[in-house]
Design an enzyme around this catalytic site. Sequence first.
Site, PDB file in Angstrom:
ATOM      1  N   SER B  46     119.399 108.951  15.873  1.00  0.00           N
ATOM      2  CA  SER B  46     120.099 109.520  17.019  1.00  0.00           C
ATOM      3  C   SER B  46     119.173 110.592  17.579  1.00  0.00           C
ATOM      4  O   SER B  46     118.791 111.528  16.860  1.00  0.00           O
ATOM      5  CB  SER B  46     121.436 110.119  16.582  1.00  0.00           C
ATOM      6  OG  SER B  46     122.193 110.454  17.715  1.00  0.00           O
ATOM      7  N   GLU B  47     118.786 110.458  18.845  1.00  0.00           N
ATOM      8  CA  GLU B  47     117.666 111.265  19.340  1.00  0.00           C
ATOM      9  C   GLU B  47     117.987 112.751  19.477  1.00  0.00           C
ATOM     10  O   GLU B  47     117.084 113.549  19.720  1.00  0.00           O
ATOM     11  CB  GLU B  47     117.125 110.697  20.664  1.00  0.00           C
ATOM     12  CG  GLU B  47     118.058 110.767  21.859  1.00  0.00           C
ATOM     13  CD  GLU B  47     118.836 109.461  22.047  1.00  0.00           C
ATOM     14  OE1 GLU B  47     119.043 108.746  21.050  1.00  0.00           O
ATOM     15  OE2 GLU B  47     119.250 109.188  23.195  1.00  0.00           O
TER      16      GLU B  47
END
Lengths: 234, 208
Positions: B46-47
């Site tokens: 998840s960036e």
Amino acid sequence: MQKVYGSATEALEGVIKDGMLIAAGGFGLSGIPELLLAAIRDSGVKDLTFASNNAGVDDFGIGILLQTRQVKKMISSYVGENAEFMRQYLSGELELEFNPQGTLAERMRAGGAGIPGFYTKTGVGTVIAEGKDHKDFNGQTYIMEEGIFADLSIVKAWKADTTGNAIFRKTARNFNPPAAMCGKVCIMEVEEIVQPGELDPDHIHLPGIYVHRIIQGAHEKRIEQRTTRPRSAA
Amino acid sequence: MAWDRNQMAARAGQELKDGMYVNLGIGIPTLVSNYIPEGVSVTLQSENGMLGMGPFPYEGEEDPDLINAGKQTITELAHTSYFDSATSFGMIRGGKIAMAILGAMEVDEKGDLANWMIPGKLIKGMGGAMDLVAGVGRVIVVMDHTNKHGESKLLKECTLPLTGAGVVDRIITNLGVLDVVEGGLKIVETADGVTEDELRAATEATIV
């Protein structure tokens, strides 16, 4: 050197001014410096530029400073959750500079690390690349992006000791360390201030050298998209 | 007949290989996590600063300090790690993430992708999409083959502002799977009950 202040308003004294470039930590509403944002609103300063991934929602985060027209410009990657933002932007009251999220994070990190410019392949061939220096390295094209050198950083950590050594919690870390690094002055709000020695030096996420003023307070920590699964699910 | 959202996600799931680090976009790509093949173990990035993204929490266990890139509450796993946004995009830009599965508004025959902006209408921002398509090893687009007016979203040339130029490797739509190759798009397979002629008829891009 005393870094701990009694309140967000006290910590902003002598620092906050009209027209400042402020780097703010947080992603969505997670890990945002909510106490400092409220104190900046109450200070009444105006014409602020914020480098911040998002612009909050209408009544929380940077959104509260949009309501009071204290923000002149946003440097952000995503502003889709804020109706007042859209209204001000479309009517020309608010400037907006879109940065790809990784470019924004690296611009902050670079500014804090004394790097005025760097090359990235993010955005090559898009509107983001227009007017920027292009250069080929090993057969691939990159564009130059500039480091952000902010007048003030406002960030939120979970715990810090009185010298500013800080630990963040889960994904609330996000933009907080790079935002902290790129400011001439960094004010950090935390949930708990502890004495030096109480945090394991090997577990510090952000060394206190980047932190000039610290405040402790109760945080609302609002959830933007509450998503759950049923307990019956496997 | 054609694939529905879940069937498209299931087909995208077949792209996942054991040991991969993968970033899933918002929408149908998020559903891909429900279709990770048996015996395949992947780590979801998840960036906003996390590797090893777990499922949504049970009601009452939501944590405001634990969200995904869509700002949804999520959970951690035994092998989860957290990091700041600069580190997160360092691993994206540095090519450490093997694959991104993303939605799109338009893709063209050169592999150009548009998924972030409709001038005058949608101005939310690109978030991390430009960094992802520029940096990850392989970009898979999952989207409907046509828009709500029935017009092809697989074009000779994108009309909307680009997210990246020449970045798409494979396109999975409700009608089938196509690869971006020299000179245009190549049909890899058609969806259940869809003929190659039907897929060609719904595609503006050159099919080679």
